[in-house]
Write a protein that holds these residues in place. Structure first.
Motif, PDB file in Angstrom:
ATOM      1  N   MET A   1       0.823  -1.205   0.000  1.00  0.00           N
ATOM      2  CA  MET A   1       0.000   0.000   0.000  1.00  0.00           C
ATOM      3  C   MET A   1       0.860   1.259   0.000  1.00  0.00           C
ATOM      4  SD  MET A   1      -3.011  -1.162  -0.256  1.00  0.00           S
ATOM      5  CE  MET A   1      -3.723   0.424  -0.315  1.00  0.00           C
ATOM      6  N   SER A   2       2.022   1.192   0.655  1.00  0.00           N
ATOM      7  CA  SER A   2       2.856   2.395   0.710  1.00  0.00           C
ATOM      8  C   SER A   2       3.410   2.753  -0.660  1.00  0.00           C
ATOM      9  CB  SER A   2       3.994   2.221   1.716  1.00  0.00           C
ATOM     10  OG  SER A   2       4.874   1.201   1.292  1.00  0.00           O
ATOM     11  N   ASN A   3       3.648   1.762  -1.512  1.00  0.00           N
ATOM     12  CA  ASN A   3       4.162   2.053  -2.852  1.00  0.00           C
ATOM     13  C   ASN A   3       3.116   2.795  -3.678  1.00  0.00           C
ATOM     14  OD1 ASN A   3       6.444   1.733  -4.665  1.00  0.00           O
ATOM     15  ND2 ASN A   3       5.078   0.452  -5.886  1.00  0.00           N
ATOM     16  N   LEU A   4       1.855   2.457  -3.499  1.00  0.00           N
ATOM     17  CA  LEU A   4       0.793   3.119  -4.247  1.00  0.00           C
ATOM     18  C   LEU A   4       0.605   4.576  -3.826  1.00  0.00           C
ATOM     19  CD1 LEU A   4      -1.884   0.275  -4.312  1.00  0.00           C
ATOM     20  CD2 LEU A   4      -0.421   1.031  -6.196  1.00  0.00           C
ATOM     21  N   SER A   5       1.028   4.921  -2.622  1.00  0.00           N
ATOM     22  CA  SER A   5       0.847   6.296  -2.152  1.00  0.00           C
ATOM     23  C   SER A   5       2.024   7.208  -2.500  1.00  0.00           C
ATOM     24  CB  SER A   5       0.617   6.309  -0.637  1.00  0.00           C
ATOM     25  OG  SER A   5       1.794   5.930   0.042  1.00  0.00           O
ATOM     26  N   MET A   6       3.070   6.675  -3.099  1.00  0.00           N
ATOM     27  CA  MET A   6       4.259   7.486  -3.396  1.00  0.00           C
ATOM     28  C   MET A   6       4.017   8.641  -4.378  1.00  0.00           C
ATOM     29  SD  MET A   6       6.923   6.966  -1.569  1.00  0.00           S
ATOM     30  CE  MET A   6       5.890   6.680  -0.148  1.00  0.00           C
ATOM     31  N   ASN A  32      10.891   0.171  -5.893  1.00  0.00           N
ATOM     32  CA  ASN A  32       9.949  -0.845  -5.409  1.00  0.00           C
ATOM     33  C   ASN A  32       8.994  -1.317  -6.500  1.00  0.00           C
ATOM     34  OD1 ASN A  32      11.069  -0.973  -2.890  1.00  0.00           O
ATOM     35  ND2 ASN A  32       9.617   0.448  -1.971  1.00  0.00           N
ATOM     36  N   THR A  33       8.722  -0.482  -7.496  1.00  0.00           N
ATOM     37  CA  THR A  33       7.860  -0.906  -8.592  1.00  0.00           C
ATOM     38  C   THR A  33       8.594  -1.865  -9.520  1.00  0.00           C
ATOM     39  OG1 THR A  33       6.611   1.150  -8.479  1.00  0.00           O
ATOM     40  CG2 THR A  33       6.420  -0.112 -10.503  1.00  0.00           C
ATOM     41  N   THR A  34       9.895  -1.661  -9.702  1.00  0.00           N
ATOM     42  CA  THR A  34      10.651  -2.524 -10.621  1.00  0.00           C
ATOM     43  C   THR A  34      11.298  -3.689  -9.880  1.00  0.00           C
ATOM     44  OG1 THR A  34      12.571  -1.045 -10.430  1.00  0.00           O
ATOM     45  CG2 THR A  34      11.067  -0.681 -12.290  1.00  0.00           C
ATOM     46  N   ILE A  35      12.327  -3.418  -9.118  1.00  0.00           N
ATOM     47  CA  ILE A  35      13.065  -4.470  -8.419  1.00  0.00           C
ATOM     48  C   ILE A  35      12.206  -5.103  -7.314  1.00  0.00           C
ATOM     49  CG2 ILE A  35      15.121  -4.968  -7.040  1.00  0.00           C
ATOM     50  CD1 ILE A  35      16.447  -2.566  -8.427  1.00  0.00           C
ATOM     51  N   PHE A  40       5.602  -5.233  -3.919  1.00  0.00           N
ATOM     52  CA  PHE A  40       5.376  -6.306  -2.956  1.00  0.00           C
ATOM     53  C   PHE A  40       6.561  -6.505  -2.023  1.00  0.00           C
ATOM     54  CE2 PHE A  40       2.119  -7.428  -6.058  1.00  0.00           C
ATOM     55  CZ  PHE A  40       1.043  -7.573  -5.211  1.00  0.00           C
ATOM     56  N   MET A  41       7.741  -6.014  -2.434  1.00  0.00           N
ATOM     57  CA  MET A  41       8.926  -6.070  -1.576  1.00  0.00           C
ATOM     58  C   MET A  41       9.499  -4.661  -1.464  1.00  0.00           C
ATOM     59  SD  MET A  41      10.824  -9.555  -2.791  1.00  0.00           S
ATOM     60  CE  MET A  41      10.930  -9.119  -4.502  1.00  0.00           C
ATOM     61  N   ASP A  42      10.067  -4.351  -0.318  1.00  0.00           N
ATOM     62  CA  ASP A  42      10.647  -3.033  -0.090  1.00  0.00           C
ATOM     63  C   ASP A  42      12.154  -3.102  -0.312  1.00  0.00           C
ATOM     64  OD1 ASP A  42      11.322  -0.480   0.648  1.00  0.00           O
ATOM     65  OD2 ASP A  42      10.786  -0.709   2.750  1.00  0.00           O
ATOM     66  N   ARG A  43      12.580  -2.885  -1.529  1.00  0.00           N
ATOM     67  CA  ARG A  43      14.006  -2.870  -1.856  1.00  0.00           C
ATOM     68  C   ARG A  43      14.587  -1.463  -1.728  1.00  0.00           C
ATOM     69  NH1 ARG A  43      15.028  -7.820  -0.920  1.00  0.00           N
ATOM     70  NH2 ARG A  43      14.166  -9.287  -2.395  1.00  0.00           N
ATOM     71  N   ALA A  44      13.738  -0.446  -1.748  1.00  0.00           N
ATOM     72  CA  ALA A  44      14.221   0.939  -1.695  1.00  0.00           C
ATOM     73  C   ALA A  44      14.846   1.266  -0.342  1.00  0.00           C
ATOM     74  CB  ALA A  44      13.083   1.907  -1.993  1.00  0.00           C
ATOM     75  N   SER A  45      14.317   0.726   0.742  1.00  0.00           N
ATOM     76  CA  SER A  45      14.889   0.993   2.068  1.00  0.00           C
ATOM     77  C   SER A  45      16.309   0.463   2.155  1.00  0.00           C
ATOM     78  CB  SER A  45      14.035   0.366   3.166  1.00  0.00           C
ATOM     79  OG  SER A  45      12.797   1.022   3.249  1.00  0.00           O
ATOM     80  N   ASP A  46      16.556  -0.691   1.520  1.00  0.00           N
ATOM     81  CA  ASP A  46      17.905  -1.259   1.506  1.00  0.00           C
ATOM     82  C   ASP A  46      18.882  -0.359   0.750  1.00  0.00           C
ATOM     83  OD1 ASP A  46      16.746  -3.420   2.793  1.00  0.00           O
ATOM     84  OD2 ASP A  46      16.561  -4.611   0.956  1.00  0.00           O
ATOM     85  N   MET A  47      18.338   0.452  -0.164  1.00  0.00           N
ATOM     86  CA  MET A  47      19.182   1.339  -0.980  1.00  0.00           C
ATOM     87  C   MET A  47      19.285   2.749  -0.378  1.00  0.00           C
ATOM     88  SD  MET A  47      17.840   0.133  -4.701  1.00  0.00           S
ATOM     89  CE  MET A  47      19.083   0.993  -5.632  1.00  0.00           C
TER      90      MET A  47
END
Length: 179
Positions: A1-6, A32-35, A40-47
């Motif tokens: 849900m957080s990705n949809l609110s970006m 988060n939309t691509t990788i 469904f996965m939060d890869r942006a926080s890792d970056m």
């Protein structure tokens, strides 16, 4: 849900002049939309792209628009008139899903909003029950907590997700000697 609110967060960051945060919002959306496989996965926080949430009610607050009286609305819960206008009227125009129609109606954005409300409620239900058990006046406690949280959000003082929003109380100092 957080990705949809970006997209909404990005637009409000730009309106508030928070260009660093706008960059984080775009970074989170793209990564988060691509990788992250459609969010469904939060890869942006890792970056290093930290999560934050902005809405038009906060933008109005940044520009000095008063919140108005505290309201408890069906389905929406705690709110201020400034926040209701921001969330229900303006933020819909910043949301790309708000323009997707199915059979001539905006079911996609309505579904997103319902899922977001359910998600927020499920995350908060334990804390709400704790406040209800520990407060003498539940309404007054909720009003105070909501207004404090919104004011902190306007100042961008909201802690990162997963951290305790209330710092531990400082130990009481011993009584000062009387003279």
């Amino acid at each position: 849900m957080s990705n949809l609110s970006m997209p909404v967060t990005f637009a409000n960051d730009v309106l508030q002049g928070e260009f660093d945060n706008a960059g984080y919002a775009i970074c989170r959306l793209a990564v988060n939309t691509t990788i992250g496989i459609a969010g469904f996965m939060d890869r942006a926080s890792d970056m290093g792209c930290h999560y934050h949430d902005e809405d038009f009610g906060q933008t109005l607050g940044v520009y000095g628009v008063p919140g108005g009286p505290y309201l408890v609305l069906p389905l929406l819960g705690s709110s201020l008139p400034r926040d209701v206008v921001g969330k229900l009227v303006v933020d819909g125009y910043f949301n790309p899903l708000g323009y997707v129609k199915y059979n001539g109606k905006f079911y996609v954005s309505l579904g997103q909003n319902v899922l977001k409300l359910v998600d927020q409620r499920s995350r908060a239900v334990g804390k709400l029950r704790e406040v209800e058990r520990n407060s003498v006046d539940y309404y007054a406690a909720m009003r105070s907590l909501y207004i404090q949280r919104r004011n902190a959000a306007i100042r961008n003082d909201i802690p990162s997700p997963g951290t305790d929003p209330v710092p531990p109380a400082a130990p009481l100092a011993p009584d000062a000697p009387t003279q």
